[in-house]
Scaffold this motif. Sequence first.
Motif, PDB file in Angstrom:
ATOM      1  N   GLU A   1      79.146 -39.867  73.140  1.00  0.00           N
ATOM      2  CA  GLU A   1      80.225 -40.645  73.754  1.00  0.00           C
ATOM      3  C   GLU A   1      81.158 -39.756  74.567  1.00  0.00           C
ATOM      4  OE1 GLU A   1      82.295 -43.128  71.008  1.00  0.00           O
ATOM      5  OE2 GLU A   1      80.466 -44.005  70.167  1.00  0.00           O
ATOM      6  N   GLY A   2      80.561 -38.751  75.244  1.00  0.00           N
ATOM      7  CA  GLY A   2      81.350 -37.835  76.049  1.00  0.00           C
ATOM      8  C   GLY A   2      81.015 -37.920  77.517  1.00  0.00           C
TER       9      GLY A   2
ATOM     10  N   GLU B   1      90.363 -29.815  72.753  1.00  0.00           N
ATOM     11  CA  GLU B   1      90.980 -30.308  73.987  1.00  0.00           C
ATOM     12  C   GLU B   1      91.873 -31.485  73.599  1.00  0.00           C
ATOM     13  OE1 GLU B   1      89.349 -30.995  78.484  1.00  0.00           O
ATOM     14  OE2 GLU B   1      88.365 -32.124  76.882  1.00  0.00           O
TER      15      GLU B   1
ATOM     16  N   ASP C   1      92.163 -34.953  69.355  1.00  0.00           N
ATOM     17  CA  ASP C   1      90.880 -35.402  68.812  1.00  0.00           C
ATOM     18  C   ASP C   1      89.732 -35.266  69.812  1.00  0.00           C
ATOM     19  OD1 ASP C   1      92.049 -36.179  66.368  1.00  0.00           O
ATOM     20  OD2 ASP C   1      92.719 -38.074  67.257  1.00  0.00           O
ATOM     21  N   ARG C   2      89.825 -34.303  70.726  1.00  0.00           N
ATOM     22  CA  ARG C   2      88.765 -34.112  71.718  1.00  0.00           C
ATOM     23  C   ARG C   2      88.344 -32.639  71.732  1.00  0.00           C
ATOM     24  NH1 ARG C   2      87.665 -38.221  75.083  1.00  0.00           N
ATOM     25  NH2 ARG C   2      86.737 -36.801  76.630  1.00  0.00           N
TER      26      ARG C   2
ATOM     27  N   HIS D   1      82.899 -32.903  77.726  1.00  0.00           N
ATOM     28  CA  HIS D   1      84.122 -33.384  77.076  1.00  0.00           C
ATOM     29  C   HIS D   1      83.734 -34.532  76.150  1.00  0.00           C
ATOM     30  CE1 HIS D   1      86.467 -31.213  80.193  1.00  0.00           C
ATOM     31  NE2 HIS D   1      85.491 -31.635  81.013  1.00  0.00           N
ATOM     32  N   PHE D   2      84.062 -34.421  74.880  1.00  0.00           N
ATOM     33  CA  PHE D   2      83.694 -35.506  73.964  1.00  0.00           C
ATOM     34  C   PHE D   2      84.750 -35.635  72.848  1.00  0.00           C
ATOM     35  CE2 PHE D   2      81.869 -31.671  72.234  1.00  0.00           C
ATOM     36  CZ  PHE D   2      82.039 -31.780  70.858  1.00  0.00           C
ATOM     37  N   PRO D   3      84.911 -36.856  72.332  1.00  0.00           N
ATOM     38  CA  PRO D   3      85.857 -37.062  71.218  1.00  0.00           C
ATOM     39  C   PRO D   3      85.205 -36.741  69.872  1.00  0.00           C
ATOM     40  CG  PRO D   3      84.944 -39.155  71.849  1.00  0.00           C
ATOM     41  CD  PRO D   3      84.346 -38.139  72.795  1.00  0.00           C
TER      42      PRO D   3
ATOM     43  N   GLN E   1      77.010 -36.226  65.724  1.00  0.00           N
ATOM     44  CA  GLN E   1      77.461 -35.515  66.913  1.00  0.00           C
ATOM     45  C   GLN E   1      76.962 -34.069  66.932  1.00  0.00           C
ATOM     46  OE1 GLN E   1      81.836 -36.348  66.906  1.00  0.00           O
ATOM     47  NE2 GLN E   1      81.442 -37.090  68.996  1.00  0.00           N
TER      48      GLN E   1
END
Length: 576
Positions: A549-550, A508, A511-512, A566-568, A472
């Motif tokens: 994966e965002g 966020e 876990d984001r 925004h992504f985890p 990531q």
Amino acid sequence: MKQLIERLRQHSETLPFRIAALLALALLPIGLISVTQTVLLIRESDDRTKASLLALTSEAAAGEEAHIRTAFGAALAIRAMLSDGMPSQAECEFRMQRFLKESGSFSFAGYVDGDGIIRCASGGHMRDMSQLTIFPLMKADPVPRVTINRNGPVSGTSVLVMSVPVMDGEKFDGYIAISLPHRTFFGDISDASERSLVNLITFNAQGAVLTNDHGLDEVVNELPVNHDLTEFVAGNEYAFIDVNADGKWRVYSVVPVVPKVVYAMGIWEYESYASLTENIKITNSVLFPVAMWLACLGVAFFAVQRMVIRPTRDLRARMLLFMRARRIFPPRDESKLPIEIREIEETWQLLAESVLQDEAELHNSIHKKAILVKEVHHRVKNNLQLIASILSMKIRKSRSIEVRHSLQEVQRRVMSIARVHQKLYETSTEERVRADELLRTIISQIKSSALPNEADVRYSDEFESIVLYPDQAVPLSLAASEMLTNALKYMGKPSDGQAWLSVRLVPEGKDRVLFEVANSIGEKVDLDVAITETGLGDKLIAAFVQQMEGEVETVTEDSVYRIRIHFPIIEFTEAA
């Protein structure tokens, strides 16, 4: 109350409590058997003691019994004699006096008719006896009686009067009276005193005291306070403990001399026969077995505490020390431990040594792996820098502005990847990277190259600590580079102020993560950034965000342009 119940529940789950409960349950039958046997022995002992007291009382009252039975026998003989016909007064007096002389114990013998007049007697002929207490009693209930008369009307002395009714069919026809002086009973009781006999009394069916070894005037002080003498009439032999009028505890034993007529009561020292009390019986029968049960329970519990619980707690403490400090401590008093506990200790030490050895090997393997991984990241970073240097040479030799700008974009992207590997090489977590530090470095380099005069643009940032795996971190750094480059390309000066640029990396939720780049829109600012309208940057950002994966979001508000990702946070297993 709830805390107390909870504390008791917690204690009930401990090994000492459960062992104590099992031991108590195991020893309970022995205690019950002991209590039962003790109770039976106490009862048997009490029965023997009571029988001994009653026998001693009968023995002590043997003299009184002999005199009273002799008097009743004489009265029955006189009644039989008179049944053949009333003799003359002279002959009657002669027979009665001869009877008194031969017996040597009696003071009067005579027949009182149904009107209370003495008809045949050793003395006092024709005397009216109807005013005496005995006459209406005999007339109302003609049964054999023994009464006391402190002043005999004929003999003038204190006497016992044995009365036997004379019946004419169902009709009361008088009674035979035999008087026995009290002095006959007051003999020496030294032998009985040696057996702790305090006093000996006799009493009749009406509860009146007939004789007393210490005199009739003192008898009240020795009688039981909580029992009446009439309670023992028509009963069997009986022994009990009570207090007398002087407040002294005594043991009383009652035996019949003439059943339903005369009874003897022995009064004994309490200390010699204290085992007869109900309280002492209960104490002897319960306290000793309970004490033995508790003693056995205490010894067994102490043994378990000493041989099992204490070594177990010591082993647990050493396990905790091993867990915290990875040190193996020897047990205390190892020679005193049972063989089973020593075997557990040996197994535990072998296990601990095996764990230490495995951990050492694992740490060594991890250390080697970390060195190799760092070496890989270092080599990859060097190779990427080499590629960037080659691109730099190409840029300097190129004469086409478009080619130069394209090569600069490629060089910038290569350097972004190189910085990720550099951070992975420098970081202490080895396989993870601090995204905030990485982005701060990338943005600082792009900003310094694109903004030679920082006074013309107001810059602000907000970076919070975010740790990511390379899967990531690499696309995030590339996406950030594209986003910042685009922001610098299209930044403008608003009509009401200075041009500005803002970058944010903040959590966020749990876990984001949110990464945002915002810039002002307006009059074009002169920056050292090549503007090419290829649309490749937006495509790359979308691709990088998809790899993370965002989701990407763009917002245009008045003179502000914002692009957000925004992504985890993906764990290593998920990323793999």
